[in-house]
Motif scaffolding. Structure first.
Motif, PDB file in Angstrom:
ATOM      1  N   ARG A  64       0.829  -1.202   0.000  1.00  0.00           N
ATOM      2  CA  ARG A  64       0.000   0.000   0.000  1.00  0.00           C
ATOM      3  C   ARG A  64       0.867   1.259   0.000  1.00  0.00           C
ATOM      4  O   ARG A  64       0.561   2.239  -0.682  1.00  0.00           O
ATOM      5  N   ARG A  67       2.221   1.662  -3.504  1.00  0.00           N
ATOM      6  CA  ARG A  67       1.142   2.055  -4.407  1.00  0.00           C
ATOM      7  C   ARG A  67       0.729   3.520  -4.190  1.00  0.00           C
ATOM      8  O   ARG A  67       0.377   4.230  -5.127  1.00  0.00           O
ATOM      9  N   ASP A  68       0.834   3.979  -2.923  1.00  0.00           N
ATOM     10  CA  ASP A  68       0.462   5.358  -2.598  1.00  0.00           C
ATOM     11  C   ASP A  68       1.566   6.362  -2.892  1.00  0.00           C
ATOM     12  O   ASP A  68       1.425   7.549  -2.587  1.00  0.00           O
TER      13      ASP A  68
END
Length: 407
Positions: A64, A67-68
């Motif tokens: 995450r 991805r962020d």
């Protein structure tokens, strides 16, 4: 054009004493493997080589973060979420008077930075004997002489306080305590920690508490029954750097995420921490997205620890049974981590023993002389991470080797 004869480029002389027995021995194992033999590896403490997996919620946290877009540099000390989680973990361990927290590229970098910030030429640092060879390698790189204190095999591998007292000099700046210990698997008692703390007070020593295995106490029967005592919790007044990380407790050694927790009286430790932070800034930061696993690890589910300790307890017991039943072998039962350090009664060096064991039986263990040991003793370090079937096969092969070689 003139012909210029190239001259050999020699490495720095200070590297002569840089050794790392665990990885150096793997070169021999690789040579044997290239000959077509399957190696039974009991030498490297990487749980992911065996039947252990990184917890899924930690992997998701890192994914995450990537991805962020958290793929650039972080602050030198680490991201706020990670630092807050480490402080919370320190509080749960009873550590107070915290002056700083910082994230590093594995505990190896924590050690390198913290020793570099403290030691001048001519100084010395107490390191245990036996010890994890990273410490002697880093000291050799800095051209700092070794000042080993013995662990007492007859006292469950507790530090030998009399030996420490004999070896303290005016140039001794600190003491390393590996607890639980690698390679012996011993765990320090509270009484021992209190006595070491008193010596540190008397001689103005910094304590480096390597507690990377603190959640892997295999004598405990439940997740809540944990006899590990943090050094810094015993001595809140003293300058203590507590080392921790994700590699062992949280099964993510390849992520190279470690940390240091600096505690003690601010007026005493502040100048030293300014030096530590100068070095932290010079190397920019630790791996950024992997830092997002720290909060997930320390504050998320801890279920994996129950299963880890169940497996390790069974494999430790199998190892001790083999030691008890095998001629020329004796062993103090390890209480933490996943190492055993059997003593072997053989007429040749333990370095010869392990080399020939690889070549003849295709089993890799590490020679005790690679970690240090009292003169006149010989040991091997066993990693008991493999499953019981693999361990049994390896132990049978070692037993055969010893009977054939020393009959």
């Amino acid at each position: 054009m003139p012909v210029i004869q190239a001259r050999e480029i020699a490495p720095a002389a200070r590297l002569e004493n840089v050794r790392y027995a665990i990885r150096d021995l793997a070169c021999i194992a690789d040579e044997v493997a290239r000959q077509g033999h399957k190696i039974l590896p009991l030498n490297i403490g990487d749980p992911l080589n065996f039947d252990f997996q990184t917890p899924a919620h930690m992997i998701e946290a890192v994914y995450r973060a990537m991805r962020d877009g958290n793929n650039g540099y972080s602050s030198s000390s680490g991201i706020p979420q990670a630092l807050e989680a480490i402080r919370g973990e320190a509080a749960r361990k009873g550590i107070t008077n915290i002056q700083d927290v910082f994230v590093t590229s594995g505990v190896s970098e924590t050690v390198d930075i913290c020793l570099a910030a403290l030691l001048n030429p001519g100084d010395n640092l107490f390191t245990p004997c036996p010890d994890y060879p990273l410490y002697s390698a880093v000291l050799a790189k800095f051209e700092i002489g070794l000042n080993n204190y013995y662990l007492n095999e007859e006292d469950g591998w507790q530090p030998d306080l009399d030996d420490i007292k004999k070896k303290i000099t005016p140039r001794t700046r600190g003491i390393v305590l590996i607890n639980p210990n690698n390679p012996t698997g011993s765990v320090c008692t509270r009484a021992m920690l209190e006595q070491i703390a008193e010596l540190a007070r008397q001689h103005n020593l910094v304590i480096f508490a390597d507690e990377i295995y603190d959640k892997l106490i295999i004598d405990s029967q439940t997740q809540d029954d944990d006899p590990h005592v943090a050094m810094a919790s015993v001595a809140p007044d003293l300058p203590v750097i507590t080392f921790g990380g994700l590699s062992k407790n949280y099964l993510a050694p390849g992520w190279r995420i470690g940390w240091g927790i600096a505690s003690g009286e601010a007026s005493v430790i502040k100048p030293y921490l300014e030096g530590v932070n100068k070095l932290l800034r010079a190397r920019l930061c630790a791996n950024h997205p992997e830092q997002y696993a720290i909060k997930a690890a320390l504050e998320g589910p801890q279920d994996h620890l129950v299963e880890i300790k169940r497996k390790l307890r069974s494999r430790r017991d199998l190892t001790m049974k083999w030691c008890a039943e095998t001629a020329r072998v004796s062993c103090v039962a390890p209480r933490g981590a996943f190492y055993a350090y059997p003593r072997i009664d053989i007429p040749e060096g333990d370095d010869v023993f392990v080399t020939e064991l690889i070549r003849q039986k295709y089993v890799t263990v590490v020679h005790g002389s690679g970690f240090g040991q009292r003169p006149g003793t010989k040991h091997i370090r066993i990693v008991f991470l493999p499953d019981e079937k693999t361990l049994s096969a390896a132990y049978a092969a070692i037993g055969d080797f010893m009977r054939e070689r020393y009959a």
